[in-house]
Design a protein around this motif. Structure first.
Motif, mmCIF file in Angstrom:
data_model
loop_
_atom_site.group_PDB
_atom_site.id
_atom_site.type_symbol
_atom_site.label_atom_id
_atom_site.label_comp_id
_atom_site.label_asym_id
_atom_site.label_seq_id
_atom_site.Cartn_x
_atom_site.Cartn_y
_atom_site.Cartn_z
ATOM 1 N N GLY A 35 -57.125 -34.146 6.265
ATOM 2 C CA GLY A 35 -57.018 -35.435 5.595
ATOM 3 C C GLY A 35 -57.701 -35.482 4.244
ATOM 4 O O GLY A 35 -58.082 -36.558 3.770
ATOM 5 N N ILE A 36 -57.864 -34.325 3.602
ATOM 6 C CA ILE A 36 -58.535 -34.241 2.305
ATOM 7 C C ILE A 36 -57.527 -33.756 1.270
ATOM 8 O O ILE A 36 -56.743 -32.842 1.535
ATOM 9 C CB ILE A 36 -59.731 -33.264 2.359
ATOM 10 C CG1 ILE A 36 -60.716 -33.668 3.454
ATOM 11 C CG2 ILE A 36 -60.437 -33.188 1.004
ATOM 12 C CD1 ILE A 36 -61.803 -32.628 3.707
ATOM 13 N N ALA A 37 -57.553 -34.338 0.087
ATOM 14 C CA ALA A 37 -56.700 -33.894 -1.009
ATOM 15 C C ALA A 37 -57.508 -33.047 -1.979
ATOM 16 O O ALA A 37 -58.730 -33.197 -2.096
ATOM 17 C CB ALA A 37 -56.104 -35.094 -1.743
ATOM 18 N N LEU A 38 -56.818 -32.151 -2.686
ATOM 19 C CA LEU A 38 -57.492 -31.359 -3.715
ATOM 20 C C LEU A 38 -58.176 -32.252 -4.745
ATOM 21 O O LEU A 38 -59.222 -31.905 -5.296
ATOM 22 C CB LEU A 38 -56.482 -30.461 -4.435
ATOM 23 C CG LEU A 38 -56.124 -29.120 -3.809
ATOM 24 C CD1 LEU A 38 -55.060 -28.434 -4.653
ATOM 25 C CD2 LEU A 38 -57.345 -28.225 -3.685
ATOM 26 N N THR A 39 -57.580 -33.397 -4.994
ATOM 27 C CA THR A 39 -58.083 -34.290 -6.042
ATOM 28 C C THR A 39 -59.189 -35.222 -5.553
ATOM 29 O O THR A 39 -59.683 -36.042 -6.326
ATOM 30 C CB THR A 39 -56.926 -35.127 -6.602
ATOM 31 O OG1 THR A 39 -56.239 -35.772 -5.513
ATOM 32 C CG2 THR A 39 -55.942 -34.242 -7.353
ATOM 33 N N ASP A 40 -59.589 -35.094 -4.287
ATOM 34 C CA ASP A 40 -60.648 -35.964 -3.761
ATOM 35 C C ASP A 40 -62.028 -35.575 -4.267
ATOM 36 O O ASP A 40 -62.989 -36.331 -4.085
ATOM 37 C CB ASP A 40 -60.656 -35.932 -2.226
ATOM 38 C CG ASP A 40 -59.498 -36.709 -1.622
ATOM 39 O OD1 ASP A 40 -58.837 -37.448 -2.373
ATOM 40 O OD2 ASP A 40 -59.253 -36.557 -0.411
ATOM 41 N N GLN A 41 -62.160 -34.395 -4.852
ATOM 42 C CA GLN A 41 -63.441 -33.914 -5.356
ATOM 43 C C GLN A 41 -63.170 -32.953 -6.515
ATOM 44 O O GLN A 41 -62.077 -32.400 -6.623
ATOM 45 C CB GLN A 41 -64.240 -33.181 -4.268
ATOM 46 C CG GLN A 41 -63.554 -31.967 -3.667
ATOM 47 C CD GLN A 41 -62.497 -32.326 -2.666
ATOM 48 O OE1 GLN A 41 -62.771 -33.033 -1.717
ATOM 49 N NE2 GLN A 41 -61.269 -31.853 -2.880
ATOM 50 N N PRO A 42 -64.147 -32.765 -7.397
ATOM 51 C CA PRO A 42 -63.955 -31.765 -8.450
ATOM 52 C C PRO A 42 -63.902 -30.367 -7.841
ATOM 53 O O PRO A 42 -64.333 -30.152 -6.700
ATOM 54 C CB PRO A 42 -65.187 -31.942 -9.339
ATOM 55 C CG PRO A 42 -66.219 -32.540 -8.442
ATOM 56 C CD PRO A 42 -65.467 -33.409 -7.476
ATOM 57 N N ALA A 43 -63.366 -29.428 -8.592
ATOM 58 C CA ALA A 43 -63.300 -28.038 -8.143
ATOM 59 C C ALA A 43 -64.119 -27.174 -9.089
ATOM 60 O O ALA A 43 -64.079 -27.352 -10.308
ATOM 61 C CB ALA A 43 -61.855 -27.555 -8.108
ATOM 62 N N LEU A 44 -64.862 -26.239 -8.522
ATOM 63 C CA LEU A 44 -65.643 -25.284 -9.299
ATOM 64 C C LEU A 44 -65.158 -23.882 -8.967
ATOM 65 O O LEU A 44 -65.184 -23.467 -7.803
ATOM 66 C CB LEU A 44 -67.132 -25.404 -8.976
ATOM 67 C CG LEU A 44 -68.037 -24.300 -9.548
ATOM 68 C CD1 LEU A 44 -68.003 -24.303 -11.074
ATOM 69 C CD2 LEU A 44 -69.464 -24.453 -9.029
ATOM 70 N N VAL A 45 -64.708 -23.151 -9.978
ATOM 71 C CA VAL A 45 -64.270 -21.768 -9.806
ATOM 72 C C VAL A 45 -65.393 -20.857 -10.266
ATOM 73 O O VAL A 45 -65.856 -20.952 -11.410
ATOM 74 C CB VAL A 45 -62.983 -21.483 -10.605
ATOM 75 C CG1 VAL A 45 -62.558 -20.027 -10.432
ATOM 76 C CG2 VAL A 45 -61.864 -22.418 -10.153
ATOM 77 N N LEU A 46 -65.836 -19.977 -9.376
ATOM 78 C CA LEU A 46 -66.890 -19.022 -9.700
ATOM 79 C C LEU A 46 -66.241 -17.722 -10.162
ATOM 80 O O LEU A 46 -65.605 -17.022 -9.372
ATOM 81 C CB LEU A 46 -67.773 -18.763 -8.479
ATOM 82 C CG LEU A 46 -68.442 -19.992 -7.851
ATOM 83 C CD1 LEU A 46 -69.267 -19.580 -6.634
ATOM 84 C CD2 LEU A 46 -69.312 -20.707 -8.868
#
Length: 458
Positions: free
Chosen positions: A264-275
């Motif tokens: 029930g979580i969308a990619l856009t629900d939180q920022p994304a950090l790429v390491l």
């Protein structure tokens, strides 16, 4: 299309059902409110194509259907069906394999075991090789392993093994005897050197297709302990530019989105950090952004960090940017996701890479996707078929070079002619034409003087 996430869902459905690539694929969209899906496909590298062209995918939003080459997108069925479907979409590897004579050679394939790897194994056997297959327990599709066994292959791949049992199985695979090893991560090349260097000395050589595998092999070469020739498949442009960026980018980000949606979580629900912002990190960041995520990048290499900023990504220290974020490790370096990073992250995933990319004990707190392994393998079917078609075509070309040249121990680059051969075949099967090379003027090449002053006083 009133649901703002509907375009993303239908695109992921196509990729999940077919394991095919979107970047570079011709597409058409029909139906009311098609602009959102059209724009998403363009962001993912699709090519709008009003006319029927090879490989075109057609989305009919009103009917909620997907067609490929004018036919309904097929269900691939069981493992044998998935292997057959993959083979039908791997014409470049098929063409490169046809150039080889491997009669009597014992070839070991030590890679993620899924339908594309099965196709590679079949192609090798059809060219006369005696093929044995090995896969790590966490990189094994058991149905594909059984399908290959049913075809008469010796397959060492058991998802239930761990620890000492896994080591015993790997040793047995190596001691059965090989002339050539096609490796992924150089795990078996390194094990053979560490366990019984005499095994390696009987090899013609090996081919390695990952950055994380070539790095330790080059250290071994520098230390004077690499006892076999290794063809650097990963360094070919037709491998790294496509497999690492487009293939891993799509497969990992879509797998992450699928896993999050189940919760029930969308990619856009939180920022994304790429390491990491090497080719894998670039692909992951681009695909996350295409799906609407707010993307940040943490990178220790100042040039790559600068590149990330010029690509439009906020950069900074990982510990500061990880708070509340979906953190995706794209480095291929152990312990990239430290306990400090995981402590404030909301979600953690690994894109490709190596075992232990999440530091031991760092799993507490954040939601860890795919068990902390390479998420496109643990939760999906690996990189798209056409991408592995390119990578395995390079593998086959490298194998041909290895057998023909019999080079001395060391890491060896492939010549530019391999990239040209693979790329031209890939363009041909896609129905794409390019201009011929511009002929060079022999006189101009011989004249070292600057053309700026040609015709002036001498």
């Amino acid at each position: 299309m009133t649901d703002p996430r509907a375009p993303e869902r239908i695109v992921r459905r196509f990729a999940r059902t077919s394991n095919l690539m979107l970047a570079g694929r011709p597409f058409a969209v029909r139906g009311v409110d098609a602009s959102g899906l059209h724009d998403l496909l363009v962001r993912l590298g699709g090519i709008p194509s009003p006319e029927s062209t090879p490989g075109r995918v057609e989305f009919d939003l009103d009917a909620d259907t997907i067609a490929l080459d004018g036919e309904p997108l097929p269900e691939r069925g069981d493992a044998a069906g998935r292997i057959a479907f993959a083979r039908a979409h791997m014409p470049v590897s098929t063409a490169l394999a046809a150039r080889l004579d491997l009669t009597g050679l014992r070839v070991g394939v030590a890679m993620v075991l899924e339908p594309k790897t099965a196709v590679l194994s079949l192609l090798l056997r059809e060219r006369g090789a005696e093929v044995s297959v090995y896969a790590h327990p966490d990189e094994t599709d058991p149905a594909v392993a059984e399908a290959l066994r049913a075809e008469g292959f010796a397959v060492t791949a058991d998802p239930s093994l761990s620890g000492a049992e896994e080591l015993t199985a790997a040793r047995a695979f190596l001691r059965a005897g090989l002339d050539v090893l096609l490796d992924d991560g150089a795990h078996l090349i390194r094990l053979a050197h560490d366990d019984d260097p005499g095994l390696v000395e009987g090899w013609i050589g090996a081919c390695e297709e990952t950055t994380s595998g070539l790095t330790p092999l080059r250290r071994m070469q520098d230390a004077g302990i690499l006892r076999t020739a290794v063809m650097a498949v990963n360094d070919a442009r037709t491998k790294t530019m496509f497999d690492n960026r487009y293939g891993t980018g799509q497969s990992c980000v879509f797998a992450i989105a699928d896993l999050l949606e189940e919760r029930g979580i969308a990619l856009t629900d939180q920022p994304a950090l790429v390491l990491g912002y090497g080719p894998v990190g670039q692909g992951v960041a681009a695909h996350l952004r295409a799906l609407g995520a707010e993307v940040r990048v943490a990178e220790t290499d100042p040039v790559r960090a600068l590149e990330a900023r010029h690509d439009g990504f906020c950069t900074g220290p990982a510990r500061e940017l990880a708070a509340g974020a979906l953190v995706v490790s794209a480095t291929g370096v152990p312990a990239t996701v430290t306990a400090d990073i995981a402590a404030t992250a909301r979600i953690v995933a690994v894109a490709g890479g190596v075992p232990g990319e999440i530091e031991t004990g760092a799993e507490n707190g954040a939601l860890v996707l795919g068990g902390g392994g390479a998420v496109n393998i643990t939760a999906a079917e690996g990189n798209p078929i056409e991408i592995m078609d390119l990578s395995f075509a390079v593998q086959l070309a490298a194998l041909g070079e290895l057998v023909r040249r019999r080079p001395a121990p060391g890491v060896h680059a492939l010549g530019p002619e391999v990239d040209e051969l693979v790329a031209r075949e890939a363009l041909r099967v896609r129905g794409a034409e390019i201009d011929p090379p511009r002929p060079l003027d022999p006189e101009g090449l011989d004249d070292w003087r600057s053309p700026r002053y040609a015709g002036g006083a001498r």
